[in-house]
Design a protein around this motif. Sequence first.
Motif, PDB file in Angstrom:
ATOM      1  N   VAL A 155       4.640  -3.479  -3.440  1.00 19.30           N
ATOM      2  CA  VAL A 155       3.277  -3.048  -3.124  1.00 19.30           C
ATOM      3  C   VAL A 155       3.060  -1.704  -3.798  1.00 19.30           C
ATOM      4  CG1 VAL A 155       1.664  -2.361  -1.315  1.00 19.30           C
ATOM      5  CG2 VAL A 155       3.217  -4.302  -0.942  1.00 19.30           C
ATOM      6  N   LEU A 156       2.094  -1.661  -4.702  1.00 19.54           N
ATOM      7  CA  LEU A 156       1.793  -0.461  -5.481  1.00 19.54           C
ATOM      8  C   LEU A 156       0.521   0.191  -4.940  1.00 19.54           C
ATOM      9  CD1 LEU A 156       2.237  -2.108  -9.013  1.00 19.54           C
ATOM     10  CD2 LEU A 156       4.021  -1.058  -7.599  1.00 19.54           C
ATOM     11  N   MET A 157       0.611   1.458  -4.588  1.00 20.07           N
ATOM     12  CA  MET A 157      -0.543   2.207  -4.081  1.00 20.07           C
ATOM     13  C   MET A 157      -0.588   3.529  -4.827  1.00 20.07           C
ATOM     14  SD  MET A 157       0.032   1.340  -0.026  1.00 20.07           S
ATOM     15  CE  MET A 157      -1.656   1.649   0.476  1.00 20.07           C
ATOM     16  N   LEU A 158      -1.069   3.474  -6.060  1.00 22.10           N
ATOM     17  CA  LEU A 158      -1.060   4.662  -6.910  1.00 22.10           C
ATOM     18  C   LEU A 158      -2.405   5.381  -6.859  1.00 22.10           C
ATOM     19  CD1 LEU A 158       1.506   3.192  -7.884  1.00 22.10           C
ATOM     20  CD2 LEU A 158       1.052   4.131 -10.150  1.00 22.10           C
ATOM     21  N   SER A 159      -2.366   6.612  -6.386  1.00 21.89           N
ATOM     22  CA  SER A 159      -3.559   7.473  -6.314  1.00 21.89           C
ATOM     23  C   SER A 159      -4.729   6.772  -5.642  1.00 21.89           C
ATOM     24  CB  SER A 159      -3.956   7.954  -7.718  1.00 21.89           C
ATOM     25  OG  SER A 159      -2.972   8.799  -8.242  1.00 21.89           O
ATOM     26  N   VAL A 160      -4.446   6.035  -4.567  1.00 23.81           N
ATOM     27  CA  VAL A 160      -5.511   5.346  -3.854  1.00 23.81           C
ATOM     28  C   VAL A 160      -5.643   5.843  -2.418  1.00 23.81           C
ATOM     29  CG1 VAL A 160      -4.014   3.409  -3.167  1.00 23.81           C
ATOM     30  CG2 VAL A 160      -6.498   3.083  -3.285  1.00 23.81           C
ATOM     31  N   LEU A 161      -4.550   6.290  -1.799  1.00 20.27           N
ATOM     32  CA  LEU A 161      -4.637   6.793  -0.425  1.00 20.27           C
ATOM     33  C   LEU A 161      -5.442   8.079  -0.354  1.00 20.27           C
ATOM     34  CD1 LEU A 161      -0.995   6.039   0.686  1.00 20.27           C
ATOM     35  CD2 LEU A 161      -3.054   5.024   1.675  1.00 20.27           C
ATOM     36  N   ASN A 162      -5.611   8.748  -1.501  1.00 22.19           N
ATOM     37  CA  ASN A 162      -6.431   9.968  -1.543  1.00 22.19           C
ATOM     38  C   ASN A 162      -7.837   9.727  -1.022  1.00 22.19           C
ATOM     39  OD1 ASN A 162      -4.434   9.774  -3.809  1.00 22.19           O
ATOM     40  ND2 ASN A 162      -4.953  11.910  -4.096  1.00 22.19           N
ATOM     41  N   VAL A 163      -8.358   8.504  -1.193  1.00 23.60           N
ATOM     42  CA  VAL A 163      -9.750   8.254  -0.816  1.00 23.60           C
ATOM     43  C   VAL A 163      -9.901   8.012   0.681  1.00 23.60           C
ATOM     44  CG1 VAL A 163     -10.225   7.289  -3.100  1.00 23.60           C
ATOM     45  CG2 VAL A 163      -9.713   5.729  -1.197  1.00 23.60           C
ATOM     46  N   VAL A 164      -8.803   8.015   1.412  1.00 27.21           N
ATOM     47  CA  VAL A 164      -8.853   7.865   2.873  1.00 27.21           C
ATOM     48  C   VAL A 164      -8.716   9.259   3.477  1.00 27.21           C
ATOM     49  CG1 VAL A 164      -7.832   6.765   4.886  1.00 27.21           C
ATOM     50  CG2 VAL A 164      -7.746   5.607   2.662  1.00 27.21           C
ATOM     51  N   PRO A 165      -9.803   9.854   3.964  1.00 33.31           N
ATOM     52  CA  PRO A 165      -9.744  11.255   4.395  1.00 33.31           C
ATOM     53  C   PRO A 165      -9.000  11.482   5.709  1.00 33.31           C
ATOM     54  CG  PRO A 165     -11.934  10.361   4.773  1.00 33.31           C
ATOM     55  CD  PRO A 165     -11.178   9.317   4.012  1.00 33.31           C
ATOM     56  N   ASP A 166      -8.975  10.480   6.572  1.00 35.22           N
ATOM     57  CA  ASP A 166      -8.340  10.635   7.879  1.00 35.22           C
ATOM     58  C   ASP A 166      -6.833  10.387   7.765  1.00 35.22           C
ATOM     59  OD1 ASP A 166      -7.427   9.129  10.606  1.00 35.22           O
ATOM     60  OD2 ASP A 166      -8.890  10.702  11.014  1.00 35.22           O
ATOM     61  N   ILE A 189       4.246   4.610  -4.002  1.00 30.55           N
ATOM     62  CA  ILE A 189       3.061   5.434  -3.719  1.00 30.55           C
ATOM     63  C   ILE A 189       3.050   6.647  -4.641  1.00 30.55           C
ATOM     64  CG2 ILE A 189       1.982   6.983  -2.026  1.00 30.55           C
ATOM     65  CD1 ILE A 189       2.895   5.107   0.170  1.00 30.55           C
ATOM     66  N   SER A 190       1.880   6.930  -5.209  1.00 33.47           N
ATOM     67  CA  SER A 190       1.652   8.250  -5.815  1.00 33.47           C
ATOM     68  C   SER A 190       0.428   8.835  -5.135  1.00 33.47           C
ATOM     69  CB  SER A 190       1.481   8.156  -7.331  1.00 33.47           C
ATOM     70  OG  SER A 190       0.261   7.536  -7.679  1.00 33.47           O
ATOM     71  N   HIS A 191       0.423  10.151  -5.002  1.00 31.11           N
ATOM     72  CA  HIS A 191      -0.619  10.777  -4.180  1.00 31.11           C
ATOM     73  C   HIS A 191      -0.900  12.186  -4.672  1.00 31.11           C
ATOM     74  CE1 HIS A 191      -2.958  11.970  -0.708  1.00 31.11           C
ATOM     75  NE2 HIS A 191      -2.769  10.815  -0.130  1.00 31.11           N
ATOM     76  N   GLY A 192      -2.174  12.539  -4.695  1.00 38.44           N
ATOM     77  CA  GLY A 192      -2.578  13.882  -5.083  1.00 38.44           C
ATOM     78  C   GLY A 192      -2.014  14.939  -4.148  1.00 38.44           C
ATOM     79  N   TYR A 193      -1.625  16.060  -4.734  1.00 39.90           N
ATOM     80  CA  TYR A 193      -0.983  17.160  -4.014  1.00 39.90           C
ATOM     81  C   TYR A 193      -1.572  18.461  -4.548  1.00 39.90           C
ATOM     82  CZ  TYR A 193       2.882  20.405  -2.895  1.00 39.90           C
ATOM     83  OH  TYR A 193       3.635  21.448  -2.462  1.00 39.90           O
ATOM     84  N   THR A 194      -2.099  19.286  -3.661  1.00 40.23           N
ATOM     85  CA  THR A 194      -2.824  20.475  -4.122  1.00 40.23           C
ATOM     86  C   THR A 194      -1.911  21.625  -4.499  1.00 40.23           C
ATOM     87  OG1 THR A 194      -3.075  21.273  -1.863  1.00 40.23           O
ATOM     88  CG2 THR A 194      -4.896  20.002  -2.798  1.00 40.23           C
ATOM     89  N   GLY A 195      -0.741  21.704  -3.896  1.00 37.26           N
ATOM     90  CA  GLY A 195       0.070  22.900  -4.101  1.00 37.26           C
ATOM     91  C   GLY A 195      -0.658  24.103  -3.524  1.00 37.26           C
ATOM     92  N   PRO A 219      -6.078  15.383  -0.701  1.00 40.94           N
ATOM     93  CA  PRO A 219      -4.685  15.602  -1.095  1.00 40.94           C
ATOM     94  C   PRO A 219      -3.826  15.760   0.147  1.00 40.94           C
ATOM     95  CG  PRO A 219      -5.935  17.614  -1.337  1.00 40.94           C
ATOM     96  CD  PRO A 219      -6.921  16.560  -0.932  1.00 40.94           C
ATOM     97  N   ARG A 220      -2.538  15.499   0.017  1.00 39.93           N
ATOM     98  CA  ARG A 220      -1.637  15.645   1.161  1.00 39.93           C
ATOM     99  C   ARG A 220      -0.349  16.336   0.731  1.00 39.93           C
ATOM    100  NH1 ARG A 220      -4.569  10.816   2.412  1.00 39.93           N
ATOM    101  NH2 ARG A 220      -5.623  11.141   4.408  1.00 39.93           N
TER     102      ARG A 220
END
Length: 270
Positions: A155-166, A189-195, A219-220
């Motif tokens: 199951v590939l979830m690349l840069s998609v969980l970012n759009v779920v704000p909760d 999973i890949s996910h945006g990270y703000t640092g 971002p998380r």
Amino acid sequence: MTEYGEVPQGVDPNTPSIARMYDYFLGGKDNFKADREAAKKMISLVPNVREFARANREFLGRIVRFLAQQGIDQFLDVGAGLPTQQNVHQVAQAVAPQARVAYVDNDPIVLVHGRALLADSPGTIVVQGDINAPEAILGDADLRAHLDLSRPIAVLMLSVLNVVPDDAKAEAIVATFRAAMAPGSYLVISHGYTGQVGSRTDREVREVYRRSSAGSSKPRDHAQIAAYFDGLELLEPGIVPVAAWRPEQEWEAEVDLSRPNILAAVGRVP
């Protein structure tokens, strides 16, 4: 894409789409003026965003090839985005010709382009689905006819969980997919990270995405991403920037989690 010349039904060309912004970052042409303007604003705020997008795409190719070499021949790509070079089915089937791939997205342009690309690819399907409704995706009749969820799957979830704000909802979405995965399956999973970008830049980035069709991009941090792999065997090197996850060439740079990036991780269902 001819400006407003061929707009699929249900598409608002004046509202930026994250999928089409990503296409712009990758050098694609399936985007509108509104997407380009939003993408350029992102580049002004996070100058390396194009580099991150390309590294994310390269990671996709590496992990699909790796998993196919491990014997995985079923792939579910959630939030697939617009087709570009080295798509999941192309990479997987180069290793395992029998591999079956299901792409899932809710962007009408993604669905149109995906179905056109895959018309002559019997091992692949495109399914309309929203990450916010994981049960509907997993219960889709076409998907279940195409993939055997009783067998190992990626199951590939690349840069998609970012759009779920909760945060709680994002965790619940991933848990729903985890629960449906047979032993020996892999979660990617890949996910945006703000640092440590600073509050002003963070606010301006969020404003760009607030005006997009997704409505947000959240971002998380490292710990939040780690929670998505609860109960799974996390593969080495763990949670790292996408470019540092088993790169084809020796990774010499120090992993710096103080800067914005896209983090990646892969977990195996025991």
